[in-house]
Design a protein around this motif. Structure first.
Motif, mmCIF file in Angstrom:
data_model
loop_
_atom_site.group_PDB
_atom_site.id
_atom_site.type_symbol
_atom_site.label_atom_id
_atom_site.label_comp_id
_atom_site.label_asym_id
_atom_site.label_seq_id
_atom_site.Cartn_x
_atom_site.Cartn_y
_atom_site.Cartn_z
ATOM 1 N N SER A 1 0.691 -1.106 0.325
ATOM 2 C CA SER A 1 -0.110 0.332 -0.079
ATOM 3 C C SER A 1 0.878 1.367 -0.161
ATOM 4 C CB SER A 1 -1.114 0.770 1.088
ATOM 5 O OG SER A 1 0.297 0.695 1.849
ATOM 6 N N LEU A 2 1.988 0.922 0.484
ATOM 7 C CA LEU A 2 2.563 2.388 0.319
ATOM 8 C C LEU A 2 3.140 2.563 -1.079
ATOM 9 C CD1 LEU A 2 5.306 4.437 1.674
ATOM 10 C CD2 LEU A 2 7.156 2.583 1.358
ATOM 11 N N ALA A 3 2.629 4.415 -1.995
ATOM 12 C CA ALA A 3 2.342 4.458 -3.070
ATOM 13 C C ALA A 3 3.476 6.117 -2.894
ATOM 14 C CB ALA A 3 1.780 4.996 -3.317
ATOM 15 N N ARG A 4 3.985 6.669 -1.891
ATOM 16 C CA ARG A 4 5.095 7.615 -1.981
ATOM 17 C C ARG A 4 4.233 8.679 -2.779
ATOM 18 N NH1 ARG A 4 7.699 9.585 1.784
ATOM 19 N NH2 ARG A 4 8.640 10.892 0.533
ATOM 20 N N GLY A 5 4.193 10.579 -3.176
ATOM 21 C CA GLY A 5 3.039 10.958 -3.063
ATOM 22 C C GLY A 5 3.702 12.126 -4.202
ATOM 23 N N LEU A 6 5.437 11.900 -4.911
ATOM 24 C CA LEU A 6 6.085 13.000 -5.956
ATOM 25 C C LEU A 6 6.288 11.639 -6.673
ATOM 26 C CD1 LEU A 6 8.721 14.725 -3.226
ATOM 27 C CD2 LEU A 6 6.448 15.468 -4.748
ATOM 28 N N ASP A 7 5.934 12.321 -8.672
ATOM 29 C CA ASP A 7 5.910 11.388 -9.161
ATOM 30 C C ASP A 7 7.527 10.727 -9.866
ATOM 31 O OD1 ASP A 7 3.170 12.220 -9.879
ATOM 32 O OD2 ASP A 7 3.796 13.359 -11.690
ATOM 33 N N TYR A 8 8.216 12.014 -8.901
ATOM 34 C CA TYR A 8 9.274 10.650 -9.705
ATOM 35 C C TYR A 8 10.344 9.865 -9.821
ATOM 36 C CZ TYR A 8 11.193 13.705 -5.881
ATOM 37 O OH TYR A 8 11.247 14.983 -4.246
ATOM 38 N N TYR A 9 9.654 8.903 -8.734
ATOM 39 C CA TYR A 9 9.974 7.871 -8.279
ATOM 40 C C TYR A 9 10.162 6.414 -9.198
ATOM 41 C CZ TYR A 9 10.395 9.556 -3.267
ATOM 42 O OH TYR A 9 10.374 10.460 -2.710
ATOM 43 N N THR A 10 11.355 5.913 -9.561
ATOM 44 C CA THR A 10 10.976 4.696 -10.263
ATOM 45 C C THR A 10 11.376 3.386 -9.854
ATOM 46 O OG1 THR A 10 13.306 4.686 -10.935
ATOM 47 C CG2 THR A 10 12.380 6.453 -12.003
ATOM 48 N N GLY A 11 12.186 3.582 -8.537
ATOM 49 C CA GLY A 11 12.010 1.688 -7.781
ATOM 50 C C GLY A 11 11.744 1.607 -6.637
ATOM 51 N N ALA A 12 12.598 1.686 -5.982
ATOM 52 C CA ALA A 12 12.548 1.661 -5.063
ATOM 53 C C ALA A 12 12.113 2.507 -3.988
ATOM 54 C CB ALA A 12 14.059 0.604 -3.926
ATOM 55 N N ILE A 13 10.865 2.569 -3.078
ATOM 56 C CA ILE A 13 10.210 3.251 -2.120
ATOM 57 C C ILE A 13 10.684 2.951 -0.565
ATOM 58 C CG2 ILE A 13 9.423 5.179 -3.998
ATOM 59 C CD1 ILE A 13 6.796 3.946 -3.701
ATOM 60 N N TYR A 14 10.471 4.097 0.282
ATOM 61 C CA TYR A 14 10.257 3.312 2.089
ATOM 62 C C TYR A 14 9.599 4.367 2.353
ATOM 63 C CZ TYR A 14 15.384 4.676 -0.067
ATOM 64 O OH TYR A 14 16.435 5.264 -0.698
ATOM 65 N N GLU A 15 9.518 4.380 3.500
ATOM 66 C CA GLU A 15 8.845 5.529 4.223
ATOM 67 C C GLU A 15 8.863 4.492 5.683
ATOM 68 O OE1 GLU A 15 5.355 8.305 3.118
ATOM 69 O OE2 GLU A 15 4.493 7.223 4.722
ATOM 70 N N ALA A 16 9.555 5.882 6.650
ATOM 71 C CA ALA A 16 9.251 5.538 8.396
ATOM 72 C C ALA A 16 8.903 5.810 8.742
ATOM 73 C CB ALA A 16 10.674 5.829 8.817
ATOM 74 N N VAL A 17 8.157 5.245 9.929
ATOM 75 C CA VAL A 17 6.507 5.649 10.889
ATOM 76 C C VAL A 17 7.083 4.827 12.039
ATOM 77 C CG1 VAL A 17 4.842 5.910 8.781
ATOM 78 C CG2 VAL A 17 5.249 3.963 10.287
ATOM 79 N N LEU A 18 6.726 5.851 13.206
ATOM 80 C CA LEU A 18 6.963 6.464 14.434
ATOM 81 C C LEU A 18 5.363 5.379 14.615
ATOM 82 C CD1 LEU A 18 7.673 9.514 15.999
ATOM 83 C CD2 LEU A 18 9.580 7.239 14.627
ATOM 84 N N LEU A 19 5.514 3.743 15.656
ATOM 85 C CA LEU A 19 4.139 3.452 16.131
ATOM 86 C C LEU A 19 3.758 4.005 18.041
ATOM 87 C CD1 LEU A 19 5.474 -0.315 14.965
ATOM 88 C CD2 LEU A 19 4.146 1.597 14.122
#
Lengths: 511, 511
Positions: A330-348
């Motif tokens: 479900s991780l998609a990231r907002g910006l258009d320019y990504y082309t491969g791996a994407i990631y996001e760290a969240v605090l729990l």
């Protein structure tokens, strides 16, 4: 943490929100024959006020910072410096060089890089000359820098403020002016090695800040695009579907679904199929499962993405951090320019009922691979593959500021010693002594009064956390010593003048 | 200086203008079954370029930073960090707290504070909401901060960029975006003690940076106003006469004279009399002489100013820096808001014919007392006396960048060790080892290739100045050791895995 220093017993008389910098507890009366700067000052105030009235219609203007911005007082600065120095140490540990770019760019440089978010860019007024805009992130200026200097290999960090005319939510650390701490690796390398290092960095920074439990979600744009393809989304809608999926961390699946069908015009069946994929999240097991998925494994891009994701997990396991990583479709990231791996760290959320899934309380880092951005600035379209990560420190500052409210006091200076005297007419002796201390590298203060009371001088140390007092009076002057007083214990010891610097260094452990 | 580290013998193959960060001397070929991010990347480039064309009429836009601004590359950043850390250490040694304010302020906050220079302020475009301008200096935001938070006592520093739409002269360090490093003391204190500390700080910073010969000029607005008064200048023209005198460091006395008579409308006799005063410069002797001056000593403001100047020199003598200070009646400072002591540090031409007066090559610091500014922001006009100094670091950066061009190479990273291998298929071993090193706080790098040649790995160290190589192959793995190689001497020694961190720290003297 080193920047929390417990102070001596006293609660501190004037420890206001600024951390208690109160130089003269009682206002000093001006000396005898009075030297009134005041007359000139008043004239100037009148003159300048008159000037201002000429320029201004409304006289009672509001005393504030612009919407969505804030000042950092000394206490906030102490927290900020602690967080930033942890991050800079980490970036340097990984061999990164530093760069900096101007706060504004030619408007053309930013145009067409941010998709729907472009409306949030601050433009400067046309005052003749070039059209300028404040930078919106550090990634596009980095890409411009690489293309302009024809750099094809660099590992750099950049820590600076960026600007977005967004709706601020300041209590949660969402500002219109905010810091980004970016680490990026540009260059053509073997797959997923730099990408894995970016994730290691996020892990090191968040661990280093001793933050609550966190989780790093990873995905790959190629896998997402593969999912969209096999679910029947037309190619032309990939980006916009991505933007909608990105909203999942803010709104429910029902809302996302209705936007996909209603606004984006996808078929309800396609959306249902997407929904089945993007609710999946897990580790290596899920990758293997999807590689066996009869539909997805037929999609070339998805298969490449999955193979790379497998490699990434292999490297993350070697780094010993795979347990904090979740492969999350479900991780998609907002910006258009990504082309491969994407990631996001969240605090729990810290407190969880055992067995329940931990709840995310917000994203604190994000990034990914953007192999096409530099090419947009090159007139021959020459590409420089890039991968990077941006640490969102404002949210970290907010969290730490809240924690500090309930914990010990923070010192906002590093002063090691106050130069004091119990005697009248000892200003010249104090000035000489403090000058010697400064010249030997000691952090020293004195009260800016000709004849301060000893009690005021000691109280100032209590209020501001200065650990030592160097007391000099007639006897000490005669004996060639200084009385060194430890504020916390009230212990006093005579130290020979020539040994004073060394003794202060020894007692404060500051070389 | 600690940031100049001589590198090993090799001249470095790719030590370009960026200081030689060249991660892969020969571009790595992608591994076997190839994972082309390239397809997605190309699609995205096309898509984004199409978008850009929609927005843009001119397609070949210029790849540059805005007029009067520049990027800092890794080499410039190394110099900048060195200069700023010297300055920050000095500010902290004097017990200052740090604050920060937003890059823009409400336009009203800046209006009417800078006199004629207001036309150089950058305004933001009206995009709805508040009208904003980029900060022009750090002093007005500081005064706004004090008034807004009702702070009457603080010693703070602030290091940040400010913005002026001036005519840039970039080779001499004059930019439209430039750093200011400000130290200010706010509060009601006994006369000239904080003022003397500001001058001590300028002296410490310029000495600390090991700069060429410098001189600090001091004067007092009250003395200048007294001079104007006794020379017959009407009160209403004091400020504008001040502005004209301020031009003396750029143009000749003849030009200043003609502006005073022609534009400002002073009588030629008044101007002649002013000229006699403002050519005077000396130390304590001149103060005594002026205190005996039959006309000037009758002027109350001038007398106050001279008495304070005498006190200032007394304190500067105790600080041991009076020999670098010149009481100079021609020093005026441009800004309107000064009310008392003013000062400016200039660098002097290094080579002088003995006996000749040294020639100034430009101002690198300036400041003074401004007791009326905070009151302008207070609705009851409550005043907070302030004195401060601003270090103009861009000129210092320029000077040091030029010096560095002709001197040793600068390292732009702090990497202690490169993790390398002579063997194929050792990526996993290298990843495990580097991860352990990072986790023990060692600054480590490796090449992002699956199977790099040993020679490329060693060459990378030569190029970037990494002093050690940790080499691990089959034999080392079996023996539980790592071969530690000293790049400069080519000495190699086997170190047990468990002692590696300690050995690297010992050999690089970095704890």
């Amino acid at each position: 943490m080193s920047w929390f220093r417990p102070l001596a017993a006293s609660a501190g008389r004037c420890a206001g929100s600024l951390g208690g910098q109160c130089l003269a507890p009682s206002r000093a009366l001006r000396a005898s024959a009075a030297r009134p700067h005041s007359q000139v000052a008043e004239d100037i105030v009148k003159l300048l006020q008159a000037k201002q009235e000429t320029h201004e219609v409304k006289k009672n203007f509001v005393l504030k910072t612009p919407k969505g911005t804030r000042d950092y007082g000394p206490k906030q600065m102490a927290i900020r410096e602690n967080v930033l120095s942890t991050i800079i140490s980490c970036f340097k540990r990984h061999g990164a060089e530093a760069i900096d770019t101007p706060v504004f760019e030619l408007k053309d440089t930013l145009t067409g890089k941010y998709g729907e978010d472009s409306k949030l860019i601050y433009d400067l007024k046309d005052q003749g000359g070039e059209l300028l805009s404040l930078r919106y992130d550090l990634t596009v200026p980095f890409a411009r820098y690489l293309a302009m200097n024809k750099i094809t290999n660099i590992k750099r960090y950049h820590i600076a403020k960026v600007y977005r005319r967004d709706n601020p939510a300041m209590t949660r650390g969402r500002y219109r002016e905010f810091y980004q701490c970016d680490f990026d690796i540009a260059g053509q390398f073997d797959p997923m090695i730099p990408d894995a290092e970016c994730l290691k960095i996020v892990h090191e920074v968040l661990s280093g800040l001793k933050l609550r439990n966190f989780l790093i979600k990873v995905n790959d744009r190629r896998i997402l695009n593969g999912v969209f393809a096999v679910c029947g989304v037309p190619d032309s809608l990939f980006h916009s579907t991505c933007s909608t999926v990105d909203k999942l961390n803010k709104v429910t699946w029902e809302e996302v679904k209705s936007e996909m069908v209603g606004e984006k015009g996808l078929s309800p069946e396609a959306v249902e199929r997407i929904g089945e994929y993007i609710r999946l999240h897990d580790g290596l097991g899920l990758i293997e499962q999807l590689l066996q998925d009869p539909k997805l494994s037929q999609n070339k891009l998805a298969r490449e993405g999955l193979e790379d994701m497998k490699l990434l997990f292999e490297y993350l396991t070697l780094f010993g951090i795979a347990d904090k990583i979740s492969f999350d479709l479900s991780l998609a990231r907002g910006l258009d320019y990504y082309t491969g791996a994407i990631y996001e760290a969240v605090l729990l959320q810290p407190q969880n009922t055992p067995g329940e899934e931990p709840v995310s309380v917000g994203s604190v880092a994000g990034g990914g691979r953007y192999d096409g951005l530099v090419g947009m600035f090159d007139n021959k379209g020459r590409k420089v593959p890039c991968v990077g990560v941006s640490i969102g420190v404002e949210r970290l500052f907010s969290i730490m500021e809240q924690e500090v409210e309930y914990s010990e006091r923070i010192r906002t200076t590093e002063t090691q010693v106050l130069v004091a005297t119990p005697q009248k007419n000892f200003l010249d002796v104090r000035l000489k002594l403090i000058s010697d201390l400064w010249d030997s590298g000691i952090k020293a203060e004195m009260l800016y009064k000709k004849n301060p009371k000893l009690l005021s001088q000691l109280q100032y140390c209590e209020d501001t956390g200065i650990p030592l007092v160097a007391i000099i009076g007639e006897q000490e002057l005669k004996d060639g010593v200084v009385k060194l007083r430890v504020v916390a214990t009230r212990e006093e010891v005579d130290v020979r003048r020539e040994n004073l610097t060394e003794e202060i260094k020894r007692r404060t452990c500051q070389p």
